[in-house]
Write a protein that holds these residues in place. Structure first.
Motif, PDB file in Angstrom:
ATOM      1  N   THR A 291       0.853  -1.172   0.000  1.00  0.00           N
ATOM      2  CA  THR A 291       0.000   0.000   0.000  1.00  0.00           C
ATOM      3  C   THR A 291       0.895   1.230   0.000  1.00  0.00           C
ATOM      4  O   THR A 291       2.052   1.173   0.436  1.00  0.00           O
ATOM      5  CB  THR A 291      -0.947   0.017   1.218  1.00  0.00           C
TER       6      THR A 291
ATOM      7  N   GLY B  13      -3.102   3.688  -3.003  1.00  0.00           N
ATOM      8  CA  GLY B  13      -3.236   2.421  -3.702  1.00  0.00           C
ATOM      9  C   GLY B  13      -2.955   1.246  -2.783  1.00  0.00           C
ATOM     10  O   GLY B  13      -2.193   1.359  -1.818  1.00  0.00           O
TER      11      GLY B  13
ATOM     12  N   GLU C 179      -2.670  -3.303  -3.003  1.00  0.00           N
ATOM     13  CA  GLU C 179      -2.804  -4.541  -3.764  1.00  0.00           C
ATOM     14  C   GLU C 179      -2.469  -5.724  -2.871  1.00  0.00           C
ATOM     15  O   GLU C 179      -1.730  -5.601  -1.879  1.00  0.00           O
ATOM     16  CB  GLU C 179      -1.922  -4.556  -5.010  1.00  0.00           C
TER      17      GLU C 179
ATOM     18  N   TRP D 116      -5.161  -8.750  -6.710  1.00  0.00           N
ATOM     19  CA  TRP D 116      -6.250  -7.771  -6.669  1.00  0.00           C
ATOM     20  C   TRP D 116      -5.638  -6.419  -6.324  1.00  0.00           C
ATOM     21  O   TRP D 116      -4.734  -6.321  -5.488  1.00  0.00           O
ATOM     22  CB  TRP D 116      -7.269  -8.152  -5.592  1.00  0.00           C
ATOM     23  N   PHE D 117      -6.099  -5.370  -6.989  1.00  0.00           N
ATOM     24  CA  PHE D 117      -5.555  -4.043  -6.723  1.00  0.00           C
ATOM     25  C   PHE D 117      -6.675  -3.010  -6.750  1.00  0.00           C
ATOM     26  O   PHE D 117      -7.717  -3.191  -7.404  1.00  0.00           O
ATOM     27  CB  PHE D 117      -4.459  -3.680  -7.733  1.00  0.00           C
ATOM     28  N   ALA D 118      -6.472  -1.922  -6.019  1.00  0.00           N
ATOM     29  CA  ALA D 118      -7.437  -0.832  -5.969  1.00  0.00           C
ATOM     30  C   ALA D 118      -6.683   0.480  -5.804  1.00  0.00           C
ATOM     31  O   ALA D 118      -5.600   0.517  -5.220  1.00  0.00           O
ATOM     32  CB  ALA D 118      -8.425  -1.027  -4.817  1.00  0.00           C
ATOM     33  N   ARG D 119      -7.278   1.547  -6.316  1.00  0.00           N
ATOM     34  CA  ARG D 119      -6.658   2.867  -6.258  1.00  0.00           C
ATOM     35  C   ARG D 119      -7.757   3.899  -6.026  1.00  0.00           C
ATOM     36  O   ARG D 119      -8.734   3.955  -6.777  1.00  0.00           O
ATOM     37  CB  ARG D 119      -5.897   3.152  -7.554  1.00  0.00           C
ATOM     38  N   ASP D 120      -7.596   4.697  -4.994  1.00  0.00           N
ATOM     39  CA  ASP D 120      -8.555   5.754  -4.649  1.00  0.00           C
ATOM     40  C   ASP D 120      -7.874   7.088  -4.919  1.00  0.00           C
ATOM     41  O   ASP D 120      -6.968   7.489  -4.191  1.00  0.00           O
ATOM     42  CB  ASP D 120      -8.962   5.625  -3.180  1.00  0.00           C
TER      43      ASP D 120
ATOM     44  N   ASN E 254     -12.290   6.046  -8.489  1.00  0.00           N
ATOM     45  CA  ASN E 254     -11.948   4.779  -7.851  1.00  0.00           C
ATOM     46  C   ASN E 254     -11.700   3.723  -8.924  1.00  0.00           C
ATOM     47  O   ASN E 254     -12.522   3.550  -9.833  1.00  0.00           O
ATOM     48  CB  ASN E 254     -13.066   4.307  -6.924  1.00  0.00           C
ATOM     49  N   THR E 255     -10.587   3.042  -8.814  1.00  0.00           N
ATOM     50  CA  THR E 255     -10.214   2.011  -9.779  1.00  0.00           C
ATOM     51  C   THR E 255      -9.967   0.703  -9.041  1.00  0.00           C
ATOM     52  O   THR E 255      -9.316   0.687  -7.997  1.00  0.00           O
ATOM     53  CB  THR E 255      -8.941   2.410 -10.540  1.00  0.00           C
ATOM     54  N   GLN E 256     -10.504  -0.381  -9.590  1.00  0.00           N
ATOM     55  CA  GLN E 256     -10.245  -1.712  -9.052  1.00  0.00           C
ATOM     56  C   GLN E 256      -9.960  -2.662 -10.206  1.00  0.00           C
ATOM     57  O   GLN E 256     -10.418  -2.448 -11.330  1.00  0.00           O
ATOM     58  CB  GLN E 256     -11.440  -2.234  -8.244  1.00  0.00           C
TER      59      GLN E 256
END
Length: 256
Positions: free
Chosen positions: A51, A83, A85, A102-106, A131-133
């Motif tokens: 992160t 971010g 993951e 799995w990844f996510a970005r705010d 927001n991206t996932q």
């Protein structure tokens, strides 16, 4: 705390903290911490996670560029994001490995070129929140002459309710599949084919085949490289056609 955690997990684990400081006279200061770690829970299974915070100031083009169809804004704010993951690698055979991530970005204040309709100029602005996932699934196989790899990526971007046309943020490939091989051939030749498939958010899809053939001569190497050998017509950025089929050749020298 990290030291104690490292002792409990043992030598099978790696923990890597980090921090970055950005200081700009025009955009202020931003502290970006990060933390990553991995742990071999079994001899064939590794879990990993990371992160961190990201900070990006506007580029010169985003601030000042203009032409008959584009007008940049000098009032842009820097982009900021968090971010995260998490994933695992599984060696399920001596020559096979599977990966899952799995990844996510705010993000906030994301910079994009937008307009309300086609009669307006594109102009730069800060999008309040995006927001991206996504998920990546891959498999690798070692063969006597090299390795082959297949990877699939699913991506979803949510900017909230929008009433504008986006040039970059909302123009992306939701589904991406890439197959790659690195092969050693007789007579010191090597071959690297790559086949990609993209299915974009606007419903358009395309295949692209690239390939590289090279040969070593001691410290010298020669290569022939072909891109878009399928001669596909596609766009990775809205309104910008990518090159068709093209070839190039070259020589290289290793000096050490």
């Amino acid at each position: 705390f990290l030291g104690e955690l490292q002792k409990k997990l043992g030598t099978r684990a790696v923990i890597a903290p980090g921090v970055r400081l950005d200081a700009y006279s025009n955009f202020g200061n931003s502290l970006s911490p990060s933390l990553s770690g991995s742990w071999w829970v079994r001899s064939t299974v590794k879990v990993r996670t990371s992160t961190g915070h990201a900070f990006r100031i506007p580029s010169f083009t985003e601030l000042y560029y203009h032409d008959p169809n584009h007008q940049a804004s000098a009032m842009l704010k820097p982009e900021q994001a968090w971010g995260v993951e998490a994933g695992a690698d599984w060696l399920f055979h001596s020559s096979w490995m599977a990966t899952l991530t799995w990844f996510a970005r705010d993000e906030k204040d994301v910079i994009d070129w937008v307009r309300q309709d086609v009669r307006e100029k594109w102009h730069t602005t800060n999008l309040r929140k995006v927001n991206t996932q996504g998920v990546e699934i891959g498999v690798q196989h070692l063969i006597p002459s090299g390795r082959v790899e297949l990877q699939y990526t699913y991506l979803a971007v949510d900017p909230g309710p929008v009433s504008y046309l986006s040039k970059y943020v909302l123009d992306y490939a939701r589904h991406s599949t890439v197959g790659f091989a690195s092969l050693s051939l007789p007579k010191a030749f090597s071959l690297g084919p790559k086949l990609s498939y993209r299915f974009r958010i606007d419903g358009k899809d395309y295949w692209v085949l690239d390939c590289r053939l090279s040969r070593r001569f001691g410290r010298m190497s020669a290569y022939v490289e072909g891109s878009n050998l399928t001669n596909s017509v596609y766009q990775e950025i809205q309104g910008v056609d990518m090159p068709g089929r093209w070839l190039r050749a070259g020589l290289g020298l290793t000096t050490f």
